[in-house]
Design an enzyme around this catalytic site. Structure first.
Site, PDB file in Angstrom:
ATOM      1  N   THR A  21       0.842  -1.198   0.000  1.00  0.00           N
ATOM      2  CA  THR A  21       0.000   0.000   0.000  1.00  0.00           C
ATOM      3  C   THR A  21       0.879   1.251   0.000  1.00  0.00           C
ATOM      4  OG1 THR A  21      -1.985   1.022   0.915  1.00  0.00           O
ATOM      5  CG2 THR A  21      -0.487   0.031   2.510  1.00  0.00           C
ATOM      6  N   GLY A  24      -7.435  10.040  -7.528  1.00  0.00           N
ATOM      7  CA  GLY A  24      -6.169   9.506  -7.027  1.00  0.00           C
ATOM      8  C   GLY A  24      -6.081   8.012  -7.289  1.00  0.00           C
ATOM      9  N   GLY A  25      -5.207   7.338  -6.524  1.00  0.00           N
ATOM     10  CA  GLY A  25      -4.967   5.916  -6.739  1.00  0.00           C
ATOM     11  C   GLY A  25      -6.227   5.080  -6.574  1.00  0.00           C
ATOM     12  N   ALA A  26      -7.009   5.345  -5.540  1.00  0.00           N
ATOM     13  CA  ALA A  26      -8.207   4.533  -5.295  1.00  0.00           C
ATOM     14  C   ALA A  26      -9.243   4.755  -6.399  1.00  0.00           C
ATOM     15  CB  ALA A  26      -8.789   4.880  -3.931  1.00  0.00           C
ATOM     16  N   LYS A  61       2.403   1.304  -4.254  1.00  0.00           N
ATOM     17  CA  LYS A  61       1.555   0.531  -5.165  1.00  0.00           C
ATOM     18  C   LYS A  61       1.964   0.631  -6.636  1.00  0.00           C
ATOM     19  CE  LYS A  61      -2.936   0.167  -2.886  1.00  0.00           C
ATOM     20  NZ  LYS A  61      -4.333   0.582  -2.962  1.00  0.00           N
ATOM     21  N   GLY A  90     -16.539   2.281   3.466  1.00  0.00           N
ATOM     22  CA  GLY A  90     -15.399   1.606   2.838  1.00  0.00           C
ATOM     23  C   GLY A  90     -14.900   0.360   3.544  1.00  0.00           C
TER      24      GLY A  90
HETATM   25  P1  NAP Z   1      -4.580   9.847  -3.334  1.00  0.00           P
HETATM   26  O1  NAP Z   1      -4.027   9.078  -4.478  1.00  0.00           O
HETATM   27  O2  NAP Z   1      -3.669  10.696  -2.532  1.00  0.00           O
HETATM   28  O3  NAP Z   1      -5.790  10.760  -3.893  1.00  0.00           O
HETATM   29  C1  NAP Z   1      -6.450  11.662  -3.048  1.00  0.00           C
HETATM   30  C2  NAP Z   1      -7.633  12.280  -3.780  1.00  0.00           C
HETATM   31  O4  NAP Z   1      -8.314  13.123  -2.834  1.00  0.00           O
HETATM   32  C3  NAP Z   1      -7.248  13.161  -4.969  1.00  0.00           C
HETATM   33  O5  NAP Z   1      -8.237  13.052  -5.972  1.00  0.00           O
HETATM   34  C4  NAP Z   1      -7.262  14.565  -4.346  1.00  0.00           C
HETATM   35  O6  NAP Z   1      -7.545  15.588  -5.278  1.00  0.00           O
HETATM   36  C5  NAP Z   1      -8.444  14.429  -3.407  1.00  0.00           C
HETATM   37  N1  NAP Z   1      -8.407  15.436  -2.350  1.00  0.00           N
HETATM   38  C6  NAP Z   1      -7.533  15.514  -1.316  1.00  0.00           C
HETATM   39  N2  NAP Z   1      -7.815  16.594  -0.555  1.00  0.00           N
HETATM   40  C7  NAP Z   1      -8.886  17.207  -1.143  1.00  0.00           C
HETATM   41  C8  NAP Z   1      -9.642  18.381  -0.858  1.00  0.00           C
HETATM   42  N3  NAP Z   1      -9.350  19.151   0.198  1.00  0.00           N
HETATM   43  N4  NAP Z   1     -10.681  18.705  -1.659  1.00  0.00           N
HETATM   44  C9  NAP Z   1     -11.001  17.925  -2.727  1.00  0.00           C
HETATM   45  N5  NAP Z   1     -10.308  16.812  -3.075  1.00  0.00           N
HETATM   46  C10 NAP Z   1      -9.264  16.457  -2.282  1.00  0.00           C
HETATM   47  O7  NAP Z   1      -5.275   8.851  -2.274  1.00  0.00           O
HETATM   48  P2  NAP Z   1      -5.949   7.419  -2.563  1.00  0.00           P
HETATM   49  O8  NAP Z   1      -4.908   6.369  -2.457  1.00  0.00           O
HETATM   50  O9  NAP Z   1      -6.765   7.525  -3.791  1.00  0.00           O
HETATM   51  O10 NAP Z   1      -6.885   7.272  -1.265  1.00  0.00           O
HETATM   52  C11 NAP Z   1      -7.987   8.134  -1.081  1.00  0.00           C
HETATM   53  C12 NAP Z   1      -8.799   7.678   0.126  1.00  0.00           C
HETATM   54  O11 NAP Z   1      -9.325   6.377  -0.101  1.00  0.00           O
HETATM   55  C13 NAP Z   1      -7.993   7.578   1.426  1.00  0.00           C
HETATM   56  O12 NAP Z   1      -8.811   8.095   2.454  1.00  0.00           O
HETATM   57  C14 NAP Z   1      -7.790   6.088   1.608  1.00  0.00           C
HETATM   58  O13 NAP Z   1      -7.678   5.724   2.975  1.00  0.00           O
HETATM   59  C15 NAP Z   1      -9.066   5.535   1.022  1.00  0.00           C
HETATM   60  N6  NAP Z   1      -8.938   4.152   0.512  1.00  0.00           N
HETATM   61  C16 NAP Z   1      -9.772   3.204   1.004  1.00  0.00           C
HETATM   62  C17 NAP Z   1      -9.673   1.909   0.532  1.00  0.00           C
HETATM   63  C18 NAP Z   1     -10.576   0.841   1.095  1.00  0.00           C
HETATM   64  O14 NAP Z   1     -10.285  -0.328   0.913  1.00  0.00           O
HETATM   65  N7  NAP Z   1     -11.659   1.191   1.749  1.00  0.00           N
HETATM   66  C19 NAP Z   1      -8.739   1.567  -0.453  1.00  0.00           C
HETATM   67  C20 NAP Z   1      -7.904   2.574  -0.957  1.00  0.00           C
HETATM   68  C21 NAP Z   1      -8.007   3.873  -0.462  1.00  0.00           C
HETATM   69  P3  NAP Z   1      -6.334  16.334  -6.092  1.00  0.00           P
HETATM   70  O15 NAP Z   1      -5.990  15.418  -7.228  1.00  0.00           O
HETATM   71  O16 NAP Z   1      -6.938  17.595  -6.523  1.00  0.00           O
HETATM   72  O17 NAP Z   1      -5.198  16.500  -5.114  1.00  0.00           O
END
Ligand code: NAP
Length: 289
Positions: A67, A133-135, A71, A249
């Site tokens: 993770t 983002g990644g998710a 990844k 989630g």
């Molecule tokens: P990431 O790659 O860092 O992407 C974060 C996303 O959030 C980007 O689209 C970012 O937008 C947006 N963002 C952050 N702050 C923001 C704000 N103030 N206003 C609007 N958009 C905002 O993270 P990720 O790996 O995709 O993970 C995202 C979330 O999913 C985390 O909370 C993680 O714990 C959760 N998750 C859960 C699972 C599960 O199994 N349940 C699996 C994976 C991830 P910008 O592009 O504009 O920065």
């Protein structure tokens, strides 16, 4: 946990940070339930990813989860990569077999299994993903594979939404994808399902939601927030007030682990055992809430 002996198989998670992970709880819980002689440990990998991967191979570790922040970076150290992981552009599960490392991504299938369990299908629906983002990559691939009618990708940084759209189009050329800003989504009135994938809603942003106009929820059928702690984010609470079905989630987290466990052990876990494991995880995560 059962007795560890010379035949115990070792699995683990590589991440940085790693201390808040629930994966050992899930995997060791399933091993206990099924009587499988294996142990799953968290490994903090501070920087030397290549050495960690080579070390895992040298120590006869059977499989790894991967993770944040590894990844994508881990892909270059693998011998093979499964098609779905290739499409998502990230690996969260590695099987080490016959001296070869094969990468998978179980996030999309994890969310798909949880939605199916809750009676939600993406087939022929208009789906909106908040975040790019990644998710969001995994959710977008799930949408593409689930025959959605239209896909909206909404992100604060528009260029990242466009990059995600272009990545999906490399594999699913005919999928109808529109990138939108947060201001624009209030002009769209044909969304059926919205999946929230930003980190807003989890600590330290528990009072925040990417949606600040709650009229958005009025025409939706289902909202999913892939954040699982708190149990109901502000986004989910606002949606529930409008009578929309809500999914958090925790199920995605759990089922991506179940999928990894099944890949590593080449088994299909029974629905009954899966439910027992899920309830144990839920108790652990929400017992203080
Ligand atoms: P990431 O790659 O860092 O992407 C974060 C996303 O959030 C980007 O689209 C970012 O937008 C947006 N963002 C952050 N702050 C923001 C704000 N103030 N206003 C609007 N958009 C905002 O993270 P990720 O790996 O995709 O993970 C995202 C979330 O999913 C985390 O909370 C993680 O714990 C959760 N998750 C859960 C699972 C599960 O199994 N349940 C699996 C994976 C991830 P910008 O592009 O504009 O920065």
């Amino acid at each position: 946990m059962q007795n560890i002996n010379g035949k115990t198989k070792l699995y683990g998670l590589i991440a940085n940070p790693v201390e808040h992970t629930k994966s050992p709880l899930i995997h060791n819980g399933i091993s206990d339930l099924l009587g499988i002689n294996s142990v799953y440990l968290p490994f903090l990998v501070k920087d030397s990813l290549e050495e960690a991967i080579n070390g895992a191979k040298a120590l006869n570790i059977q499989g790894l989860n991967v993770t944040i922040p590894y990844k994508q970076d881990v892909i270059k150290y693998l011998d093979e990569i499964d098609q779905e992981a290739k499409e998502i552009g990230a690996v969260n599960t590695i099987i080490i077999k016959n001296d070869k490392l094969i990468g998978y991504n179980t996030d999309a299938r994890g969310l798909a299994r949880d939605c199916k369990r809750q009676g939600v299908s993406f087939d022929n629906k208009n789906v909106c993903i908040l975040g790019a983002g990644g998710a969001a990559n995994a959710v977008a691939i799930l949408c593409a594979k689930s025959n959605v009618n239209k896909l909206y990708i909404v992100n604060r940084t528009m260029s990242k939404a466009e990059t995600l759209r272009d990545m999906i189009r490399m594999y699913y050329k005919s999928l109808d994808i529109t990138c939108l800003s947060y201001d624009d989504i209030y002009k769209i009135d044909d969304i059926d399902i919205c999946v929230q994938t930003t980190s807003l809603g989890m600590s330290p942003y528990i009072d925040r939601s990417p949606i600040d106009n709650n009229e958005f929820f009025e025409k939706l059928e289902v909202v999913v927030d892939i954040v699982y702690n708190p149990r109901q984010t502000k986004f989910l609470k606002d949606a529930a007030k409008h009578g929309v079905m809500i999914i958090n989630g925790l199920g995605m987290l759990y089922y991506q682990a179940v999928e990894a466990y099944e890949i590593w052990n080449d088994i299909v876990i029974s629905d009954q055992d899966i439910e027992i494991g899920y309830l144990a995880l839920q108790d652990n995560v929400y017992s203080c809430n």
